[in-house]
Each structure stands twice: as C-alpha cells, then as structure tokens.
Design a protein around this motif. Structure first.
Motif, PDB file in Angstrom:
ATOM      1  N   MET A   1       0.659  -1.217  -0.077  1.00 48.76           N
ATOM      2  CA  MET A   1       0.128  -0.085  -0.062  1.00 48.76           C
ATOM      3  C   MET A   1       0.770   1.282   0.139  1.00 48.76           C
ATOM      4  SD  MET A   1      -3.151   0.844   2.363  1.00 48.76           S
ATOM      5  CE  MET A   1      -3.608   2.514   2.650  1.00 48.76           C
ATOM      6  N   SER A   2       0.605   2.246  -0.800  1.00 47.92           N
ATOM      7  CA  SER A   2       1.125   3.394  -0.882  1.00 47.92           C
ATOM      8  C   SER A   2       1.117   4.197   0.298  1.00 47.92           C
ATOM      9  CB  SER A   2       0.684   4.166  -2.041  1.00 47.92           C
ATOM     10  OG  SER A   2       1.038   3.706  -3.231  1.00 47.92           O
ATOM     11  N   ARG A   3       2.137   4.986   0.514  1.00 51.34           N
ATOM     12  CA  ARG A   3       2.185   6.046   1.707  1.00 51.34           C
ATOM     13  C   ARG A   3       1.202   7.035   1.504  1.00 51.34           C
ATOM     14  NH1 ARG A   3       7.175   9.826   2.448  1.00 51.34           N
ATOM     15  NH2 ARG A   3       5.967  11.519   3.564  1.00 51.34           N
ATOM     16  N   ARG A   4       0.656   7.660   2.345  1.00 56.03           N
ATOM     17  CA  ARG A   4      -0.415   8.632   2.152  1.00 56.03           C
ATOM     18  C   ARG A   4       0.467   9.917   2.650  1.00 56.03           C
ATOM     19  NH1 ARG A   4      -5.587   8.575   0.134  1.00 56.03           N
ATOM     20  NH2 ARG A   4      -5.788  10.332   1.516  1.00 56.03           N
ATOM     21  N   PHE A   5       0.452  11.006   1.586  1.00 54.24           N
ATOM     22  CA  PHE A   5       0.846  12.309   2.014  1.00 54.24           C
ATOM     23  C   PHE A   5      -0.289  13.134   2.728  1.00 54.24           C
ATOM     24  CE2 PHE A   5       3.556  10.587  -1.445  1.00 54.24           C
ATOM     25  CZ  PHE A   5       4.802  11.158  -0.927  1.00 54.24           C
ATOM     26  N   ARG A   6       0.245  14.063   3.648  1.00 51.31           N
ATOM     27  CA  ARG A   6      -0.645  14.724   4.297  1.00 51.31           C
ATOM     28  C   ARG A   6      -0.466  16.255   3.898  1.00 51.31           C
ATOM     29  NH1 ARG A   6       2.510  11.728   7.309  1.00 51.31           N
ATOM     30  NH2 ARG A   6       3.418  13.802   8.292  1.00 51.31           N
ATOM     31  N   ALA A   7      -1.699  17.000   4.263  1.00 46.81           N
ATOM     32  CA  ALA A   7      -1.575  18.611   3.727  1.00 46.81           C
ATOM     33  C   ALA A   7      -0.437  19.280   4.361  1.00 46.81           C
ATOM     34  CB  ALA A   7      -2.944  19.033   4.142  1.00 46.81           C
ATOM     35  N   GLU A   8       0.032  18.967   5.672  1.00 49.65           N
ATOM     36  CA  GLU A   8       1.198  19.715   6.089  1.00 49.65           C
ATOM     37  C   GLU A   8       2.495  19.387   5.508  1.00 49.65           C
ATOM     38  OE1 GLU A   8       0.047  16.103   8.912  1.00 49.65           O
ATOM     39  OE2 GLU A   8      -1.310  17.732   8.106  1.00 49.65           O
ATOM     40  N   GLN A   9       2.382  18.340   4.577  1.00 52.21           N
ATOM     41  CA  GLN A   9       3.851  18.078   3.895  1.00 52.21           C
ATOM     42  C   GLN A   9       3.856  18.947   2.770  1.00 52.21           C
ATOM     43  OE1 GLN A   9       2.734  13.638   4.294  1.00 52.21           O
ATOM     44  NE2 GLN A   9       4.828  13.601   3.755  1.00 52.21           N
ATOM     45  N   PHE A  10       2.850  19.895   2.345  1.00 52.47           N
ATOM     46  CA  PHE A  10       2.746  20.624   1.241  1.00 52.47           C
ATOM     47  C   PHE A  10       2.652  22.217   1.507  1.00 52.47           C
ATOM     48  CE2 PHE A  10       1.147  16.420  -0.148  1.00 52.47           C
ATOM     49  CZ  PHE A  10       2.091  16.439  -1.206  1.00 52.47           C
ATOM     50  N   THR A  11       2.891  23.200   0.865  1.00 55.66           N
ATOM     51  CA  THR A  11       3.038  24.630   0.801  1.00 55.66           C
ATOM     52  C   THR A  11       1.841  25.089   0.256  1.00 55.66           C
ATOM     53  OG1 THR A  11       5.422  24.601   1.429  1.00 55.66           O
ATOM     54  CG2 THR A  11       4.180  26.690   0.873  1.00 55.66           C
ATOM     55  N   ASP A  12       0.957  26.086   0.525  1.00 53.99           N
ATOM     56  CA  ASP A  12      -0.027  26.617  -0.417  1.00 53.99           C
ATOM     57  C   ASP A  12       0.769  27.355  -1.594  1.00 53.99           C
ATOM     58  OD1 ASP A  12      -2.363  26.169   0.903  1.00 53.99           O
ATOM     59  OD2 ASP A  12      -2.075  27.836   2.317  1.00 53.99           O
ATOM     60  N   GLU A 116       9.201   3.091  -4.551  1.00 58.28           N
ATOM     61  CA  GLU A 116       8.699   2.017  -5.317  1.00 58.28           C
ATOM     62  C   GLU A 116       9.680   1.200  -6.148  1.00 58.28           C
ATOM     63  OE1 GLU A 116       5.063   0.904  -5.032  1.00 58.28           O
ATOM     64  OE2 GLU A 116       5.448   2.317  -3.127  1.00 58.28           O
ATOM     65  N   ASN A 117      10.777   1.747  -6.426  1.00 61.28           N
ATOM     66  CA  ASN A 117      11.584   1.220  -7.462  1.00 61.28           C
ATOM     67  C   ASN A 117      12.990   0.691  -6.894  1.00 61.28           C
ATOM     68  OD1 ASN A 117      10.171   0.905 -10.016  1.00 61.28           O
ATOM     69  ND2 ASN A 117       9.914   3.233  -9.493  1.00 61.28           N
ATOM     70  N   THR A 118      12.936   0.974  -5.490  1.00 60.59           N
ATOM     71  CA  THR A 118      14.098   0.373  -4.552  1.00 60.59           C
ATOM     72  C   THR A 118      13.958  -0.922  -4.172  1.00 60.59           C
ATOM     73  OG1 THR A 118      14.494   2.789  -3.688  1.00 60.59           O
ATOM     74  CG2 THR A 118      15.394   0.790  -2.758  1.00 60.59           C
ATOM     75  N   PRO A 119      14.793  -1.645  -4.923  1.00 60.65           N
ATOM     76  CA  PRO A 119      14.818  -3.282  -4.227  1.00 60.65           C
ATOM     77  C   PRO A 119      14.785  -3.474  -2.706  1.00 60.65           C
ATOM     78  CG  PRO A 119      16.511  -3.051  -5.980  1.00 60.65           C
ATOM     79  CD  PRO A 119      16.192  -1.519  -5.548  1.00 60.65           C
ATOM     80  N   ALA A 120      13.977  -4.276  -2.337  1.00 58.06           N
ATOM     81  CA  ALA A 120      13.942  -4.682  -1.092  1.00 58.06           C
ATOM     82  C   ALA A 120      15.082  -5.121  -0.623  1.00 58.06           C
ATOM     83  CB  ALA A 120      12.769  -5.706  -0.761  1.00 58.06           C
ATOM     84  N   SER A 121      15.664  -4.919   0.647  1.00 59.24           N
ATOM     85  CA  SER A 121      17.014  -5.476   1.291  1.00 59.24           C
ATOM     86  C   SER A 121      16.519  -7.031   1.680  1.00 59.24           C
ATOM     87  CB  SER A 121      17.249  -4.726   2.463  1.00 59.24           C
ATOM     88  OG  SER A 121      17.472  -3.419   2.379  1.00 59.24           O
ATOM     89  N   SER A 122      17.620  -7.871   1.456  1.00 61.00           N
ATOM     90  CA  SER A 122      17.474  -9.282   1.642  1.00 61.00           C
ATOM     91  C   SER A 122      18.144  -9.358   3.085  1.00 61.00           C
ATOM     92  CB  SER A 122      18.669  -9.950   0.817  1.00 61.00           C
ATOM     93  OG  SER A 122      18.432  -9.868  -0.429  1.00 61.00           O
TER      94      SER A 122
END
Length: 122
Positions: A1-12, A116-122
């Motif tokens: 599941m994708s991480r959710r971005f929150r409003a406080e992470q952005f600037t008007d 999303e495109n970083t290989p998972a660590s073994s």
C-alpha cells in the motif's frame, strides 16, 4: 500500500487550486491511479486539472479529460511515455522552492517513485 501524503507536507501555492489540502489529495489520487495501471474510470476531473493546468507538469489539456486520457493514457505505450514525461517534469522542478509550480508535489512524486523502485533488502 502506498504511503499517504498529508496536507502539512505541502505549501499553499497562492492559488485556490493549490491549497495544501488539494495538493495532498491530488498527490495521493495520482499515486493510486498510477499504481492501479491508470484505469480510465479512475481518471477524475481533479486528476485531469492537476496534470493539465494546476500542477504545471507540462501536459497540454487536449480540450477535455477524455481527450487527455486518450492521448496520454489509453495504451501501454502511451502510459509509459506519460510516466516518463511526468517524471522528467518532476525532476525539472522538484529541487526548486516554488510551491506555486507545485515543486513540493513533484518532490513527493519523485520520492514515491524512488521508494517504489528500490529493491527490498535481503
């Protein structure tokens, strides 16, 4: 599941189309849309507006949402070109401090793509 971005992470952006809340909703919706392989029924007016007008990604409007979808997303080849263009637009502006050009959204999209495109660590 994708991480959710929150409003406080952005600037008007300084425009009603680019409030922190709208930027967060757009970013999360675009990620979901792309992660689900760009289904036409999920290509909303908000996504169309964000990509063709408000988000400053460099896509032309194609007159309406349906024309945009047909030209940019209707085949696997078009989706691949669209994603390449989207990432190039993000890379161009993500490092700037220009919330009016949605640089914060572009940075978030690049961050998501990298995760999303970083290989998972073994």
């Amino acid at each position: 599941m994708s991480r959710r971005f929150r409003a406080e992470q952005f600037t008007d952006s300084g425009w009603s189309s680019g409030t922190r809340e709208k930027k967060a909703r757009f970013t999360n919706a675009l990620i979901r849309f792309i992660d689900n392989d760009c289904p036409e029924e999920a290509f909303t007016t908000a996504l169309y507006d964000g990509l063709s007008t408000h988000g400053y990604f460099g896509f032309i409007a194609h007159y309406d949402r349906h024309g945009f979808y047909t030209a940019q997303l209707s085949t696997p080849e078009r989706r691949a070109r669209f994603l390449d263009s989207l990432l190039r637009a993000c890379e161009r502006d993500a490092h700037t401090d220009r919330p009016d050009l949605w640089s914060d959204v572009k940075h978030a999209l690049l961050q998501h793509h990298a995760n999303e495109n970083t290989p998972a660590s073994s």
